[in-house]
Design a protein around this motif. Structure first.
Motif, PDB file in Angstrom:
ATOM      1  N   HIS A  46      26.147  10.814  24.413  1.00  0.00           N
ATOM      2  CA  HIS A  46      24.798  11.374  24.242  1.00  0.00           C
ATOM      3  C   HIS A  46      24.386  12.129  25.501  1.00  0.00           C
ATOM      4  CE1 HIS A  46      21.064  11.571  21.962  1.00  0.00           C
ATOM      5  NE2 HIS A  46      20.377  11.193  23.041  1.00  0.00           N
TER       6      HIS A  46
ATOM      7  N   LYS B 253      18.325   2.136  22.490  1.00  0.00           N
ATOM      8  CA  LYS B 253      17.624   2.705  21.333  1.00  0.00           C
ATOM      9  C   LYS B 253      16.759   3.892  21.737  1.00  0.00           C
ATOM     10  CE  LYS B 253      14.318   1.427  17.692  1.00  0.00           C
ATOM     11  NZ  LYS B 253      13.454   0.323  17.151  1.00  0.00           N
ATOM     12  N   GLU B 254      16.006   3.719  22.827  1.00  0.00           N
ATOM     13  CA  GLU B 254      15.116   4.803  23.283  1.00  0.00           C
ATOM     14  C   GLU B 254      15.927   6.020  23.733  1.00  0.00           C
ATOM     15  OE1 GLU B 254      12.921   0.906  23.891  1.00  0.00           O
ATOM     16  OE2 GLU B 254      14.964   1.663  24.077  1.00  0.00           O
TER      17      GLU B 254
ATOM     18  N   LEU C 260      18.995   6.994  22.760  1.00  0.00           N
ATOM     19  CA  LEU C 260      19.630   7.692  21.629  1.00  0.00           C
ATOM     20  C   LEU C 260      18.611   8.401  20.740  1.00  0.00           C
ATOM     21  CD1 LEU C 260      22.406   5.117  20.631  1.00  0.00           C
ATOM     22  CD2 LEU C 260      22.634   7.183  22.023  1.00  0.00           C
ATOM     23  N   SER C 261      17.342   7.994  20.851  1.00  0.00           N
ATOM     24  CA  SER C 261      16.306   8.666  20.043  1.00  0.00           C
ATOM     25  C   SER C 261      15.848   9.980  20.666  1.00  0.00           C
ATOM     26  CB  SER C 261      15.100   7.744  19.867  1.00  0.00           C
ATOM     27  OG  SER C 261      14.385   7.595  21.088  1.00  0.00           O
ATOM     28  N   MET C 262      16.164  10.187  21.945  1.00  0.00           N
ATOM     29  CA  MET C 262      15.786  11.421  22.634  1.00  0.00           C
ATOM     30  C   MET C 262      16.852  12.487  22.386  1.00  0.00           C
ATOM     31  SD  MET C 262      12.932  11.275  24.319  1.00  0.00           S
ATOM     32  CE  MET C 262      11.710  10.022  24.721  1.00  0.00           C
ATOM     33  N   VAL C 263      16.418  13.638  21.900  1.00  0.00           N
ATOM     34  CA  VAL C 263      17.400  14.665  21.515  1.00  0.00           C
ATOM     35  C   VAL C 263      17.189  15.966  22.282  1.00  0.00           C
ATOM     36  CG1 VAL C 263      17.893  13.708  19.243  1.00  0.00           C
ATOM     37  CG2 VAL C 263      15.950  15.265  19.526  1.00  0.00           C
TER      38      VAL C 263
END
Length: 391
Positions: free
Chosen positions: A280, A340-341, A343-346
């Protein structure tokens, strides 16, 4: 923003003593742009300013619930070890790993840092000698802070001191800032291989707060303490910080090779522990140096409330090579905690702002305990098996 972080990668390779001014200007300019963008996007909440006691005191401070039977039993065990004619340091480390009771933390830290001898009869003599030695350094060197050779060092220290825990009123007291200036200046000129480097100022604060806690002065004017007490706290903070830095001094020598190597080691470790996070970061061009440099330079002190740092350091001082080696696994566990936080940022900006503003403001002993347990698990799995889970 992307340009700033790309440029910031290079800056640590330059001597911090010569690049500090340029770095500050760059940071200030880009920082305004980042803040402006964030205000428009409202992408992250502003960290609250919370009271002094909530940030410094641990759960054993005055005003906390009465001790449980287990806590009282632990405290009694510490007192028994400390009262021995020759304290068993291995046994003391074993008990300290899971946290040191507030009442005995100052003496335990002095022993675990190597500042005090295990032999009880010698302690008072050693304290007296080392405290006198520190103040001889003050008499010998401190006047030279205005000399041409040292004025830049002193100027940088003077600039950094007000930035040390700026949300905690204790560290804005003039008497406290003067103590920190003396400690840092004396350490810098006695360690010319590194001199003063930004970040070292943070490392004084846990020792200072712990030794101050013997006098229950968190909410009061330090200048109101007896002069001898102030001097003792200052000297003990200097020597214990010096002991810590002896083990990680390559973090602060020219080009900071210790930090460079630790950041690379963290990248390798994360690539084996959690390939999704690692990929990521690669996808959005996030370099580990862009967030982990500070984690290594400040030993996570900018990421955690001070009360959590103090609890963390209980374990670091109990663990073999805690500050130099175990810290790597704590950083890895800390990163994975936010999986989790992350991987949620793109996008690049969102990831960097998350990693530099992780929501730990309300953490306490429980969260630190879980973090340390995971770090120990990672160390057990990877430290002695470098090929384990290797891609």
């Amino acid at each position: 923003v992307r340009s700033y972080y790309k440029m910031r990668q290079v800056l640590p390779m330059v001597s911090p003593k010569t690049s500090a001014g340029n770095d500050l200007c760059l940071f200030s300019h880009i920082g305004k742009c980042v803040r402006s963008t964030l205000q428009k996007q409202q992408s992250l909440p502003v960290r609250p300013i919370i009271p002094l006691v909530a940030r410094i005191s641990d759960q054993n401070a005055s005003g906390a619930p009465p001790m449980t039977v287990r806590e009282k039993s632990r405290l009694d065990k510490f007192r028994q070890l400390l009262a021995s004619s020759s304290t068993d340091l291995e046994e003391l480390r074993k008990h300290s790993w899971s946290g040191i009771p507030r009442e005995v933390r100052p003496i335990t830290w002095r022993l675990l840092s190597g500042y005090l001898p295990a032999n009880k009869e010698r302690r008072e003599l050693v304290l007296k000698r080392k405290r006198e030695e520190y103040f001889r350094f003050i008499e010998q060197y401190y006047h030279s802070r205005t000399d041409e050779h040292y004025k830049d060092t002193y100027r940088q220290i003077h600039i950094d001191i007000p930035r040390t825990n700026p949300l905690i009123p204790l560290f804005q007291q003039p008497a406290v800032q003067e103590v920190f200036e003396r400690i840092l200046f004396i350490w810098a000129i006695r360690h010319p291989a590194s001199g003063y480097v930004q970040g070292i100022n943070d490392l004084v604060t846990p020792f200072f707060v712990v030794f101050l806690s013997e006098f229950d002065m968190e909410n009061f004017d330090v200048a109101a303490l007896p002069l001898e007490t102030q001097r003792n706290i200052e000297a003990d903070s200097f020597w214990c910080m010096s002991k810590l830095l002896d083990g990680i001094q390559d973090n602060y020598t020219f080009a900071q090779p210790g930090i460079q190597n630790k950041v690379k080691a963290l990248e390798e470790l994360v690539s084996r522990i959690d390939e999704d996070i690692h990929n990521h970061f690669k996808r959005y061009e996030v370099e580990y140096l862009q967030f982990a440099f500070r984690w290594m330079n400040n030993l996570l002190m900018r990421e955690l409330p001070l009360r959590c740092t103090i609890r963390l350091w209980d374990t670091y001082q109990a663990e073999a090579e805690g500050f130099s080696h175990f810290h790597l696994y704590v950083c890895a566990a800390f990163l994975i905690k936010w999986r989790k936080e992350i991987l949620s940022m793109v996008d690049f900006q969102g990831l960097l702002m998350l990693l530099q503003n992780l929501p730990t403001i309300h953490w306490g002993n429980e969260e630190v305990g879980l973090l340390l347990a995971e770090a120990y698990r990672l160390k057990y799995m990877f430290a002695d098996a470098p090929s384990h889970y290797k891609r």
